[in-house]
Design an enzyme around this catalytic site. Structure first.
Site, mmCIF file in Angstrom:
data_model
loop_
_atom_site.group_PDB
_atom_site.id
_atom_site.type_symbol
_atom_site.label_atom_id
_atom_site.label_comp_id
_atom_site.label_asym_id
_atom_site.label_seq_id
_atom_site.Cartn_x
_atom_site.Cartn_y
_atom_site.Cartn_z
ATOM 1 C CB CYS A 164 35.646 38.761 28.026
ATOM 2 S SG CYS A 164 35.343 38.108 29.669
ATOM 3 C CE LYS B 59 41.164 36.381 27.121
ATOM 4 N NZ LYS B 59 41.062 36.607 25.655
ATOM 5 C CG PHE C 107 30.582 35.206 31.176
ATOM 6 C CD1 PHE C 107 31.107 34.076 30.572
ATOM 7 C CD2 PHE C 107 30.583 35.276 32.561
ATOM 8 C CE1 PHE C 107 31.625 33.035 31.339
ATOM 9 C CE2 PHE C 107 31.103 34.242 33.331
ATOM 10 C CZ PHE C 107 31.619 33.119 32.715
#
Lengths: 420, 85
Positions: A171, A335, A399
């Protein structure tokens, strides 16, 4: 033009500006489509179904409705997976918008972020080998799935011979890519760069994987809102043309903004559990790198995944860094409109930030139902807000605890920062 | 079920066109060399893969993937038991 010894700046004193943008998102092909969608305050996220045999999965996702054959020849498509197609379309637009000539591009760097690479071919290969129990994978499997396919196709398309590579930090990948490309221009390792990211993750197996991780929303993405329950998947690409301020001024290019600085950090604690310290360190580093005073930051394009914990942690990090100024700035999550495009997110969200800076509005956080005490900053709920943005930040947290903050500022035509 | 030679030739040409759709069918005669057509080495092994999938045969493991033309491929396939339509 290739990088020459004379261009080298061991002290990193070249200033880096954006002179071209390209984007492909759920709002369509092109920066104009993204700008229209951001300003309309709508969402490109729809219930999206993918099937395998008699099994199917439906999740909210933002996808691009286009006919590959209208953009590429059948022969070209043999080697170009969807993530490569998206990257090529965004790069074409960015290069054209920059006005850079072929000789000027010859020594450019290409640095892209991409999380998954050729997910569709990987899925088809698994079906071939394990479901059909065939002994052989398609010989094109490796060149189609390789992450670096996107940069080599972009290089071939535009005759670019400078350094090129892909960063695969999930990400945060394209935020890392922009930080790296900007550093290369800053230190004179390349005269200009195509920096961005691409991702095409909306496939059956990938949807199952993210569903299993329980990070995907039930119906839509509502960051910072009461009742938020995760992100929606998204596909897309964005590419920024970066070059030295000196180069841009000398050729009379339109300067969209300065990439003023970048900050990066890692949380050496947990693979998936976000904490405040790492993001706060990245934001502070970006402020220090850019020399931007925290109290002058007008707008933040948040990582804003809409998972219950992420948004609360990001809010906390911003409050820790900005103190009382946190309640004056705006922080929204794109988003909510175009989904989580993973390796493309950093680039698409910085592009969205620059569109807002150019057009004088803060992009919204849509699907907002009401306040959550843990996310008490102004997230520009549900509609864009007219706002003169001179200084902005874009966050990407991956992550694995990998954090990036990119700082941008508006320049006047002489290259001087605009002040409020 | 066995195939007619014409049907088999067509099916092999289909395999070449799947790998590289740039060609016109008329460009690929029974004795046209894949190399002369301009196929890369990766494309040639992709043609072998497509033929294995189309006819459900194993060529590579049996060392039978050395053909360079449609006619040579037909010769290999016709020597194999159970070539399916």
């Amino acid at each position: 033009m290739t990088a020459t010894a004379a261009m080298r700046r061991p002290d990193g004193t070249h200033r880096v500006v954006v002179t071209g943008l390209g984007a492909v998102s759920g709002f369509g092909i092109g920066v104009a489509a993204l700008a229209r969608g951001l300003f309309a305050g709508t969402s490109a996220i729809r219930p999206t179904t993918r099937t395998f045999d008699d099994m199917s999965i439906t999740l909210p996702a933002s996808t691009i409705d286009y006919d590959p054959f209208a953009h590429f020849t059948p022969a070209a498509l043999v080697m170009r997976e969807r993530f490569v197609q998206l990257g090529l379309m965004a790069a074409d637009e960015a290069v054209a918008a920059s006005g850079l000539s072929a000789p000027a591009l010859a020594g450019a760097a290409i640095v892209f972020g991409c999380g998954g690479g050729g997910e569709l071919t990987r899925e088809e290969t698994a079906v071939q080998l394990f479901h059909h129990r065939r002994p052989r994978a398609h010989p094109m499997t490796v060149p189609r799935t390789n992450h670096q396919a996107v940069v080599s196709h972009v290089a071939a398309e535009h005759g670019i011979g400078g350094p090129s590579f892909v960063i695969a930090t999930g990400c945060a990948a394209s935020a890392h890519a922009i930080a790296q490309a900007a550093a290369m221009v800053r230190f004179g390792q390349a005269p200009c760069a195509l920096a961005g990211g691409t991702e095409a993750p909306v496939h059956y197996s990938v949807m199952r994987a993210f569903q299993a991780a329980r990070t995907v929303a039930e119906t839509c993405c509502r960051p910072f809102s009461a009742g938020r329950d995760g992100f929606a998947l998204g596909e897309g690409s964005a590419v920024l043309v970066l070059e030295t301020l000196e180069g841009a001024l000398s050729r009379g290019a339109t300067i969209i903004a300065e990439v003023a600085g970048a900050g990066m950090s890692t949380d050496p604690s947990d693979q998936v559990h976000p904490v405040v310290a790492g993001p706060a360190r990245a934001i502070r580093a970006a402020l220090a790198d850019s020399g931007i005073a925290p109290e002058t930051v007008d707008y933040i394009n948040a990582h804003g995944t809409a998972t219950p914990l992420n948004d609360a942690v990001e809010t906390q990090a911003v409050k820790e860094v900005y103190g009382t100024h946190a309640s004056s700035l705006l922080m929204s999550s794109t988003k909510s409109q175009i989904g989580h495009t993973f390796g493309a997110a950093g680039a698409l969200e910085l592009t969205s930030t620059l569109i807002g800076m150019r057009d004088g509005f803060a992009p919204p956080t849509v699907n907002y139902l009401g306040p959550d005490a843990a996310c008490d900053l102004d997230c520009v709920p549900n509609a864009p807000r007219q706002k003169s943005i001179n200084t902005a930040m874009s966050h990407s947290f991956a992550f694995g605890g990998l954090n990036v903050a990119l700082a941008v500022r508006r320049l006047d035509p002489s290259g001087t920062p605009e002040m409020n | 079920m066995s195939m007619s030679p014409a049907a088999m030739e067509d099916a092999i040409v289909d395999c070449v066109l799947r790998v590289n759709p740039t060609f016109e069918r008329a460009q690929i005669g029974p004795d046209t060399s894949f190399r002369d057509l301009g196929l890369t080495s990766l494309e040639v092994i992709s043609v072998v893969f497509e033929i294995e999938e189309r006819f459900r045969v194993t060529l590579v493991d049996a060392g039978l993937d050395r053909f360079q033309t449609v006619r040579e491929a037909m010769t290999v396939l016709r020597g194999m038991p159970g070539v399916m339509a």
